[in-house]
Design an enzyme around this catalytic site. Structure first.
Site, PDB file in Angstrom:
ATOM      1  N   HIS A 120       0.814  -1.217   0.000  1.00 44.04           N
ATOM      2  CA  HIS A 120       0.000   0.000   0.000  1.00 44.04           C
ATOM      3  C   HIS A 120       0.848   1.268   0.000  1.00 44.04           C
ATOM      4  O   HIS A 120       0.367   2.352  -0.343  1.00 44.04           O
ATOM      5  CB  HIS A 120      -0.930   0.004   1.220  1.00 44.04           C
ATOM      6  CG  HIS A 120      -2.285   0.579   0.936  1.00 44.04           C
ATOM      7  ND1 HIS A 120      -2.464   1.797   0.323  1.00 44.04           N
ATOM      8  CD2 HIS A 120      -3.529   0.104   1.172  1.00 44.04           C
ATOM      9  CE1 HIS A 120      -3.753   2.054   0.202  1.00 44.04           C
ATOM     10  NE2 HIS A 120      -4.423   1.030   0.695  1.00 44.04           N
ATOM     11  N   SER A 121       2.117   1.178   0.376  1.00 43.14           N
ATOM     12  CA  SER A 121       2.975   2.361   0.341  1.00 43.14           C
ATOM     13  C   SER A 121       3.232   2.822  -1.089  1.00 43.14           C
ATOM     14  O   SER A 121       3.600   3.974  -1.317  1.00 43.14           O
ATOM     15  CB  SER A 121       4.307   2.071   1.040  1.00 43.14           C
ATOM     16  OG  SER A 121       4.990   1.016   0.379  1.00 43.14           O
TER      17      SER A 121
END
Length: 464
Positions: A120-121
């Site tokens: 998700h980063s």
């Protein structure tokens, strides 16, 4: 968000040409620096470090049991995608993968399946979806980008303009209501971070020996990702008849489905109403066209697109009740959403998280993020996809089903529009919700009841 990953399942209408797909992926990630980076720790601090990417290492063609695939290809795909939630990624490589499953399933038109997993980063659902669509092409015209639906005008007190003839008192009152609602919402947000926790239900069981350590770090069980297609035209039919938005309809469907599941599983009396809370992620980027994003990528101005995670959070109430009229769920959802539109909650939650991150570092940001998900019951989101069929590196796309895993909630509900389809995608903790297919059936059945009730309503109005 150390353990949070985005998973996107894409159904294709042709066998996978692995060399062509690999070349397409290489072109996809080339202008996006984060896809070439890993996180390294120096002196206790983390930073991005650029590394050389071997695309072949990120294209996975698994060897599955041919007997199991032949016996139940749908289950084979489901089991494989579920295994991604417990199979760790190599931290020495950029954290993204394409998994190619080259066999047909029972879903109409699906000949092969691609499962994408990305940390998700690298970005939120909106930025990752835009990046994917920027490399896709229209099936009707392979030289053109996908046609996206016309951006709807954002409504609510934040965007509303007072009529010129409105008096000073009306203007003052509108701003007072906006500030009051914002203050109330921020108080509830702060209380949620500190102590306010949803009750334990079939969707949120009590801690059972270490699954959740209280600050959002979650030792998750096997995660299941299942999806079902709804008619987008039918969703718009309900929207127009009820004079509401697509989001109102989808929230109403979710409320009806969760109510049906809850009262069947818990055995509580049907007259009892329970209020749970959902974390609703809201894209705070300005609405713009897909072509605008593509132009920025090609002009090497990708920073202007605001990649990464640009989300604000809204704590949204989900009412569980058994209504005789299925449309009551849509009306309640509209009431809830209209109330949230007269608040600046999404802006303040985003800025608050940013401030905590800058003032107290990653641990401060992780505390807010973790407590918000630990103390609520589920997450809810809706994303808009292309309004026509598209091709991905020469492969016709049948459906797009994004989801996520890694938060402490046992249930995540995603909606994704594509062409004439509205996909409902559930990400469930298999231990908490073992009969997840039945829950998915509840979504389909609830929508059918809402459709039938809408048709009866219009018929009665026409008769009158």
């Amino acid at each position: 968000m150390e353990d949070v990953y985005v998973v996107v399942t894409i159904g294709l209408g042709s066998p996978i040409n692995v060399p062509a797909f690999t070349a397409g992926v290489a072109n996809l990630i080339s202008p996006y620096p984060r896809f070439h980076c890993i996180q390294v720790t120096e002196g206790g601090n983390r930073r991005w470090a650029r590394v050389k990417v071997n695309v072949d290492e990120h294209i996975v063609v698994p060897e599955l049991d041919p007997v199991a695939v032949a016996a139940n290809p749908d289950r084979a795909v489901e089991d494989y995608v579920a295994s991604l939630s417990v199979y760790p990624m190599d931290p020495s490589r950029p954290r993204w993968e394409f998994h190619l499953l080259d066999f047909p399933t029972s879903e109409p038109g699906v000949v092969s399946t691609v499962a994408i997993r990305a940390h998700h980063s690298l970005g939120d659902g909106v930025s990752l979806m835009v990046l994917l669509l920027a490399s896709a092409r229209s099936a009707a015209d392979p030289t053109s980008l996908p046609v996206m639906p016309q951006q709807s005008v954002r409504t609510g007190a934040i965007y509303a303009r007072q009529p010129r003839h409105a008096g000073a008192l009306a203007r003052v009152w509108s701003w007072f209501v906006l500030m009051w609602h914002t203050m109330v919402d921020l108080c509830f947000f702060a209380a949620t971070i500190l102590f306010l926790r949803d009750p334990h239900t079939v969707f949120k069981p009590a801690a059972d020996g270490g699954d959740d350590d209280g600050d959002g770090v979650f030792h998750h069980h096997n995660r299941r990702f299942v999806h079902r297609s709804l008619s987008l035209d039918d969703v718009k039919f309900v929207k127009n008849a009820m004079n509401c938005t697509v989001n109102d309809v989808l929230l109403g469907v979710a409320s009806a489905a969760l109510s049906r599941y809850y009262f069947r599983k818990s055995g509580d009396i049907n007259t009892k109403e329970i209020c749970l809370r959902s974390v609703l992620g809201v894209n705070i980027r300005p609405t713009t066209s897909l072509q605008t994003y593509v132009n920025m990528i090609k002009s090497d101005k990708s920073n202007e697109v605001a990649w990464g995670n640009q989300l604000g959070q809204i704590l949204l109430k989900i009412h569980l009740a058994m209504h005789d009229d299925p449309l009551a769920y849509v009306r309640k959802a509209k009431e809830t959403m209209d109330r949230k539109k007269s608040s600046l909650e999404v802006v303040f939650t985003h800025k608050t998280s940013e401030c905590f991150l800058k003032m107290f570092g990653p641990k401060g940001g992780a505390f807010i993020f973790g407590r918000m998900f630990t103390n609520t019951t589920l997450s809810f989101s809706n994303m808009i996809g292309p309004a026509e069929q598209i091709e991905l590196y020469g492969h016709p796309v049948v459906f797009i089903a994004p989801s996520a895993y890694g938060v402490s909630q046992a249930l995540i509900v995603h909606y994704q529009s594509y062409n004439s389809i509205m996909k409902v995608i559930l990400s469930v903790d298999e231990k908490t919700i073992p009969d997840y297919h039945q829950l998915l059936d509840d979504f389909s059945l609830s929508f059918e009841h809402i459709m039938d009730a809408t048709s009866r309503l219009l018929a009665s109005i026409k008769k009158e």
